[in-house]
Design an enzyme around this catalytic site. Structure first.
Site, PDB file in Angstrom:
ATOM      1  N   SER A  44     -10.636 -33.475  51.329  1.00 50.07           N
ATOM      2  CA  SER A  44      -9.397 -33.116  51.736  1.00 50.07           C
ATOM      3  C   SER A  44      -8.911 -32.754  50.236  1.00 50.07           C
ATOM      4  O   SER A  44      -7.348 -33.363  50.288  1.00 50.07           O
ATOM      5  CB  SER A  44      -8.723 -34.443  52.716  1.00 50.07           C
ATOM      6  OG  SER A  44      -9.996 -35.402  51.496  1.00 50.07           O
ATOM      7  N   GLY A  45      -8.902 -33.296  49.302  1.00 52.75           N
ATOM      8  CA  GLY A  45      -8.854 -33.540  47.797  1.00 52.75           C
ATOM      9  C   GLY A  45      -8.661 -32.240  47.392  1.00 52.75           C
ATOM     10  O   GLY A  45      -9.289 -31.197  48.404  1.00 52.75           O
ATOM     11  N   PHE A  46      -8.497 -31.892  46.526  1.00 53.16           N
ATOM     12  CA  PHE A  46      -8.178 -30.335  45.547  1.00 53.16           C
ATOM     13  C   PHE A  46      -9.397 -29.590  45.950  1.00 53.16           C
ATOM     14  O   PHE A  46      -9.502 -28.289  45.709  1.00 53.16           O
ATOM     15  CB  PHE A  46      -7.248 -30.144  44.433  1.00 53.16           C
ATOM     16  CG  PHE A  46      -6.323 -30.687  44.767  1.00 53.16           C
ATOM     17  CD1 PHE A  46      -5.467 -31.094  45.435  1.00 53.16           C
ATOM     18  CD2 PHE A  46      -5.613 -31.699  43.282  1.00 53.16           C
ATOM     19  CE1 PHE A  46      -3.941 -31.276  45.754  1.00 53.16           C
ATOM     20  CE2 PHE A  46      -4.285 -32.164  43.980  1.00 53.16           C
ATOM     21  CZ  PHE A  46      -3.425 -32.086  44.776  1.00 53.16           C
ATOM     22  N   CYS A  65     -14.782 -29.601  33.964  1.00 50.72           N
ATOM     23  CA  CYS A  65     -13.679 -28.650  33.154  1.00 50.72           C
ATOM     24  C   CYS A  65     -13.433 -28.612  32.355  1.00 50.72           C
ATOM     25  O   CYS A  65     -13.995 -27.960  31.377  1.00 50.72           O
ATOM     26  CB  CYS A  65     -12.065 -29.407  34.230  1.00 50.72           C
ATOM     27  SG  CYS A  65     -11.397 -31.688  34.304  1.00 50.72           S
ATOM     28  N   ASN A 102      -9.248 -24.605  35.819  1.00 49.18           N
ATOM     29  CA  ASN A 102      -9.946 -25.617  36.317  1.00 49.18           C
ATOM     30  C   ASN A 102     -10.714 -26.312  37.447  1.00 49.18           C
ATOM     31  O   ASN A 102     -11.403 -27.552  37.626  1.00 49.18           O
ATOM     32  CB  ASN A 102      -9.819 -27.284  35.254  1.00 49.18           C
ATOM     33  CG  ASN A 102      -7.817 -27.508  36.813  1.00 49.18           C
ATOM     34  OD1 ASN A 102      -7.273 -26.589  37.168  1.00 49.18           O
ATOM     35  ND2 ASN A 102      -8.330 -28.824  37.085  1.00 49.18           N
TER      36      ASN A 102
END
EC number: 1.2.1.103
Lengths: 345, 345, 345, 345
Positions: free
Chosen positions: A11-13, A146, A309
């Site tokens: 559910s995170g980016f 990143c 990123n």
């Protein structure tokens, strides 16, 4: 025959990016996505671009057996759960910092220590342009971070061409988007406070210095600023080599390193609006751009490096690494070209 | 066996989107992209996301023979050059307004007249969700306009379900991004003047009213605002039906129209951040979102419709129409899901 | 001789605006600013523009005696503490909704009821352009709400000129910035999710309908969208009068209402980039802009109204009202002109 | 008794800021604003925040006699017209680069030469925090450039405290907003191409290096990036002093230089969202912020400096300099505190 893949921390980016990439990947079928907070909800209720995906989040305590498990959890979680991940999957690709460095002492210095340092030796750092030869057959892969990825991609050709040896003065001034703060929010990342900023958010001491030092053998003077975009990391590297270097030398060095790379583009001058690397030009894609200019008066080289990123700096890198590790086409599932124009990427 | 395709007007924004879509399309090979201003330059020098594409712009006066020609020229150009286009290609897909309306008198009223009205009868308007049955075999296709597409997609199910008949009061308040102004610039679209705006740019009299009236049989009160995004058109339709309509009636109407549509999504309440249609959720993709709410106190329905103006409102719509016309899979070349998060889309 | 003023709820966005305005006001000296969360911290640690201000937040439970107390607390707080406020100050200016409406039943319908309805009769609603005659001598003033203010300012001249009587169809489509959500954050207002949006956040049933109905005698079809700016509320009013109205009639009506108003500007066509009201043009200032256009084909008037929601829609309105109530120059402390250009306002 | 002031080049961005500042200044009355393109138009038709100003642009070939003339013309214009300016006014304040440097040879190297080098000796560079003692009585004042001002303000205290002598390695990485490109537009500054960028726009060789070298005696490695804001210049200075420097040493140095300065603020750590200098925190104001951090591992100091490029970097600096030159209160007309929150500044 497709391989089964799962995403822990979906559910995170970066978890969302993994789900997007894997669900469009010719070699993978996503069979599980976990989320403690959204257990039972559809993936599309969190990631609106994936509303068409027929998949619900499940609880992370009950992992399915899969061929490949991608872990997109916050730093510190994977080291706690690595045994479960290894039990559940033949190949684990971790997107956190937990297995990137090789020495426990580095975790003591830059993080809060490590709970399973015995895995550090077994894990393979993954930044395929730099070390793809290490990846085939690896069963624990740590995708590069990143800001470190942007920096390493910008500087590595200078080492390969013996323009840098590791003792030189190098300043890296990085500009990043708001997705680096992750989903969830907080006052500093609320829209009224976060929009339109140039904010020093890691003036000194950013943890990615450790990663850069390990993989380039270079101590960099590293500073990170938050600017008004969502995706993107742009590293400006101010490099002071020992002797004179011409722009032709630089073209030679970067071509030697990158001209056969499927995801690398060199942009250094030329005409039009986009004359140097920019995050906008690669947003949503797995491409990285590098460019450079010479400042003879100050005996300086300026190297620009731009990535998304969440793609080349995270989810894209992880899929790229998995492709190499498993013998697939390197670009499988990663063929989106990016958009023009795009607003704030 | 792939078909050969060309893009006339390839250096504009929608031309760039066509080149992106067609170069990744399984059934097409792009053999020519024209641009008067950038003749001889690489496509990637204008569209940075396409730097990997091995193609240079050529002069528009010398068109190659192709199977399908896509025209992404400003309004008024295609009607001047339609004979050349028809000579060059078996199928012409025009993205301008030049062949969308059926009557010369409409061009007299809303545009500066028409130079070849005899083509108006031959051309097929294309908004596949509305009239895909007309497209197979068409040799001149006029892809629907962005703001009209958003509006028609939002309202058409209400006609199909007999909730609207065409005599009702309907206000459509549209919010659009800066790409609708096209490439090139000008003072009003310069970044300092254009960023952060809510600017009434077509308070009344927007030309898409003609298109909406022709294809819905409805005179709409239409106002367009420019807001701070690059891509996207969001139509908010304030609808005053004759009798009471429940939210269940609306779900029924929209499901009936769209549940089998590959590019349409219904979003009307629910949980999470994205509870109604938003341009961000579809940016870069060919998806359209529709949603609705009932306001019984004012005897009003509010219908929200969101698209990417350069995709479902232009280049994506053109490729979708070509897919239908030529018998390909409808979604061929249009499978990009969009991104989450994305900044200003 | 200056009056002493305090701000209760000084760490929020409107509290910060009050502190900025009052600290530069020739007739007031700020002697207290309260904040539960930031008790003891400098005002400048929360509001960076006020770093030069020699003032620390104090606990709201210990209110100093002042001449005027401004309450910038969330809805529901002032009604609980009104007795304390009245004890502490001769004049109380409340920026919440707690004392805007005149009937307890309205609070039952639109809010969660009211705990001290006896105050509703005593309080004066303040939108000085509409009812400044009520303010002199008032000891409890309820500053009008942001979206209601934009709407009322846009429509009131049509009532005064008998173009509207209250029975007509009026749709108001509002676009607002992120500061309306207040300080603090939350997932929906985090930068990655909130930037670049056109998001229906109050499709129907926005509480300001009650305020508009009370002060215009008009039931409006009201919908609010969040867009990418921080400050600003822009109301587009789609009005369907009973008979024909010319643009000249509109100029007459608006000039009659506003030509002597110190904070109102009429912008309706003309040349240049800014031809209609825009939040950018008034950001940071207490100005309001109104403009209009006629759509004879649809028998419609379109009225545009733009304010800075934190100024004319809140803190500026409160200071303006206090100026009138206390007999000061109306523009005292409110002479900032705004900026050109400004990014997202 | 107020002095009469005129603004030559009043339709540009810095010209508009001058008109805003001077029209609210207690010691000046603006009697003329010139613009070739907008001759005869109201000032408010170009600068919407100044719609209330009763002033029309006049042709620049017919200059009124005034006490003070402010020239906000593009570089190269003032040197052509300096005799006319001097004839028209007792005091000329020029905002361009034409009279900032002291040697003709610098103009040969960094610009396109100089047509009246005899004036270079007579003109006074103005950055009041650095050299206010030179300004009283000056009749030709050259206000310092935006990026140079941000840099000089950041570094000067290190020279005054003998932490720097001029031989050290200093990298200055600047981030600027779109107003630095001026009004007018062009493809690169169009909203679709300019929004959300991190764009290297002066990788090397920015002309402000000359100004910094002249006034600090330091050759800086200077690179400028364009980011997504309208106003603002943020200079990050990576400084490598010869010996160890503590954070306490830095606080001492900056306090010594700036604690009595009316427009300078020191922000270096602390709590809250705004812990270091940011353009947002000073947008619209004449304040400058400086802050710093020590990076012992890399023997580096990082200095942050933020200004509004159109205020402290241009129009505000010019008014500040005029205040000093003419013996007014330094802060006269410059008391606007800035806004919180503000979107993209």
């Amino acid at each position: 025959m497709t391989l089964e893949a799962s995403v822990v921390g979906g559910s995170g980016f970066t978890g969302g990016e993994l789900l997007r990439l894997l669900s469009g990947h010719p070699e993978f079928a996503v069979t599980q996505a976990t989320s403690r907070s959204y257990d039972g909800k559809t993936v599309g209720s969190v990631h609106p671009n994936l509303r068409g995906l027929d998949l619900r989040f499940s609880d992370p305590t009950d992992l399915d057996s899969v061929d490949v498990l991608f872990a997109a959890t916050p730093h510190g979680v994977s080291m706690e759960q690595i045994d479960e991940f290894e039990d559940a999957a033949d190949t684990v690709v971790d997107l956190s910092a937990d297995f990137r460095l090789s020495q426990e002492s580095q975790y003591d210095e830059w993080y809060d220590g490590h709970v399973c340092p015995e895995y550090l030796e077994k894990s393979e750092y993954a930044l395929p342009e730099i070390n793809r030869e290490n990846l085939p057959g690896a069963d624990l892969i740590a995708a590069g971070g990143c800001n470190a990825t942007a920096t390493i991609l910008g500087l590595k050709p200078l080492f390969d061409a013996d323009i840098l040896s590791g003792d030189e003065q190098v300043v890296v001034d990085v500009k990043v988007g708001s997705s680096e703060g992750g989903a969830g929010g907080g006052e500093a990342s609320s829209h009224p406070e976060r929009s339109g900023i140039v904010r020093p958010y890691a003036p000194t001491g950013h943890r990615h210095e450790a990663e850069i030092e390990e993989f380039l053998g270079l101590s960099v003077s590293f500073t990170v600023h938050a600017v008004d975009m969502t995706r993107g990391a742009a590293a400006t590297c101010h490099v002071f080599p020992d002797g004179p270097v011409s722009k032709g030398d630089l073209w030679g060095a970067y071509r030697e390193s990158y001209e056969d790379e499927p995801f690398m583009r060199m942009v250094a001058g030329g005409s039009g609006v986009y004359r140097y690397p920019e995050p906008k030009a690669v947003a949503g894609s797995n491409f990285g751009e590098v460019g450079f200019e010479v400042d003879p008066g100050n005996k300086r080289l300026v190297v620009f490096s731009a990535i998304d990123n969440m793609m080349k700096g995270s989810a894209g890198q992880a899929v790229h690494a998995a492709n190499v590790a498993l013998g697939f086409e390197e670009t499988a599932g990663l063929d989106f070209a990016g958009l023009h124009p795009v607003g704030a990427p």
